[in-house]
Design a protein around this motif. Sequence first.
Motif, short mmCIF file in Angstrom:
data_model
loop_
_atom_site.label_atom_id
_atom_site.label_comp_id
_atom_site.label_asym_id
_atom_site.label_seq_id
_atom_site.Cartn_x
_atom_site.Cartn_y
_atom_site.Cartn_z
N ALA A 190 0.77 -1.26 -0.01
CA ALA A 190 0.02 -0.06 -0.07
C ALA A 190 0.81 1.20 0.12
CB ALA A 190 -0.93 -0.08 1.28
N SER A 191 2.04 1.16 0.71
CA SER A 191 2.77 2.52 0.77
C SER A 191 3.60 2.73 -0.44
CB SER A 191 3.68 2.44 1.90
OG SER A 191 4.73 1.45 1.93
N SER A 192 3.88 1.44 -1.24
CA SER A 192 4.83 1.88 -2.26
C SER A 192 4.00 1.87 -3.72
CB SER A 192 5.99 0.59 -2.67
OG SER A 192 5.07 -0.44 -2.69
N ALA A 193 2.75 1.62 -3.56
CA ALA A 193 1.90 1.57 -4.97
C ALA A 193 1.55 3.13 -5.40
CB ALA A 193 0.58 0.90 -4.71
N PHE A 194 1.50 3.11 -6.81
CA PHE A 194 1.28 4.38 -7.11
C PHE A 194 -0.14 4.70 -7.64
CE2 PHE A 194 5.68 3.79 -8.66
CZ PHE A 194 6.20 4.73 -8.12
N SER A 195 -0.87 3.66 -7.80
CA SER A 195 -2.28 3.44 -8.05
C SER A 195 -3.03 3.41 -6.83
CB SER A 195 -2.68 2.31 -8.93
OG SER A 195 -4.09 2.10 -8.85
N ARG A 196 -4.32 4.25 -6.65
CA ARG A 196 -4.91 4.28 -5.50
C ARG A 196 -5.86 2.98 -5.35
NH1 ARG A 196 -10.48 7.73 -4.71
NH2 ARG A 196 -10.65 7.49 -2.45
N ASN A 197 -6.08 2.24 -6.32
CA ASN A 197 -6.83 1.14 -6.40
C ASN A 197 -6.07 -0.01 -5.79
OD1 ASN A 197 -9.09 2.09 -7.52
ND2 ASN A 197 -8.51 1.58 -9.85
N VAL A 198 -4.66 -0.18 -6.14
CA VAL A 198 -3.89 -0.97 -5.60
C VAL A 198 -3.72 -0.90 -4.02
CG1 VAL A 198 -1.31 -1.79 -5.46
CG2 VAL A 198 -2.54 -1.45 -7.70
N ARG A 199 -3.61 0.52 -3.66
CA ARG A 199 -3.42 0.70 -2.20
C ARG A 199 -4.66 0.30 -1.60
NH1 ARG A 199 -1.32 5.87 -4.24
NH2 ARG A 199 -3.30 6.81 -3.93
N ARG A 200 -5.80 0.71 -2.26
CA ARG A 200 -6.95 0.15 -1.39
C ARG A 200 -7.09 -1.32 -1.22
NH1 ARG A 200 -12.27 3.76 -2.76
NH2 ARG A 200 -12.32 4.96 -1.23
N ALA A 201 -6.66 -1.98 -2.44
CA ALA A 201 -6.81 -3.48 -2.37
C ALA A 201 -5.82 -4.02 -1.38
CB ALA A 201 -6.39 -4.03 -4.03
N ALA A 202 -4.78 -3.40 -1.08
CA ALA A 202 -3.81 -3.97 -0.30
C ALA A 202 -4.47 -3.72 1.07
CB ALA A 202 -2.35 -3.32 -0.38
#
Length: 104
Positions: free
Chosen positions: A68-80
Amino acid sequence: MVFSSISFLTFFLPCLLVCYFLIPSGFRGARNSVLLIFSLIFYACGGPKFLLLMLLSIAVNYVCGLVASSAFSRNVRRAAMWASVVIGIGLLGYFKYAGFFAEI
C-alpha cells in the motif's frame, strides 16, 4: 498473564519501559522492535501455541502495508488495505468462533 496481574505490573511492564526508554528517541525502528519483541513475549506467556499464527498475521499486515505504501495506483493501495483487513478479521473470526459453531 493479563494486564492487571501483579507479574505484569511489577516485572513485565517495568522491563519494557526501561528497555524502551534506554533507546534514544531518534531510533524509532529500534524502539518499535522492542515493542514488537515484548508484545510477542507477552502473547507467548498467555498461550504459545498461537504464536506462529500471530507471526503470520504480523507478516501479512506488514506486506500489505508495504504494498500500500509503495503503490502508485489508488486502487492497488485500497486493495492492499482491504486484503489486510479481510485477512485479519477472517483469522480472528475463524480462530475465535470456529470452535463455537462446531459445538452447535
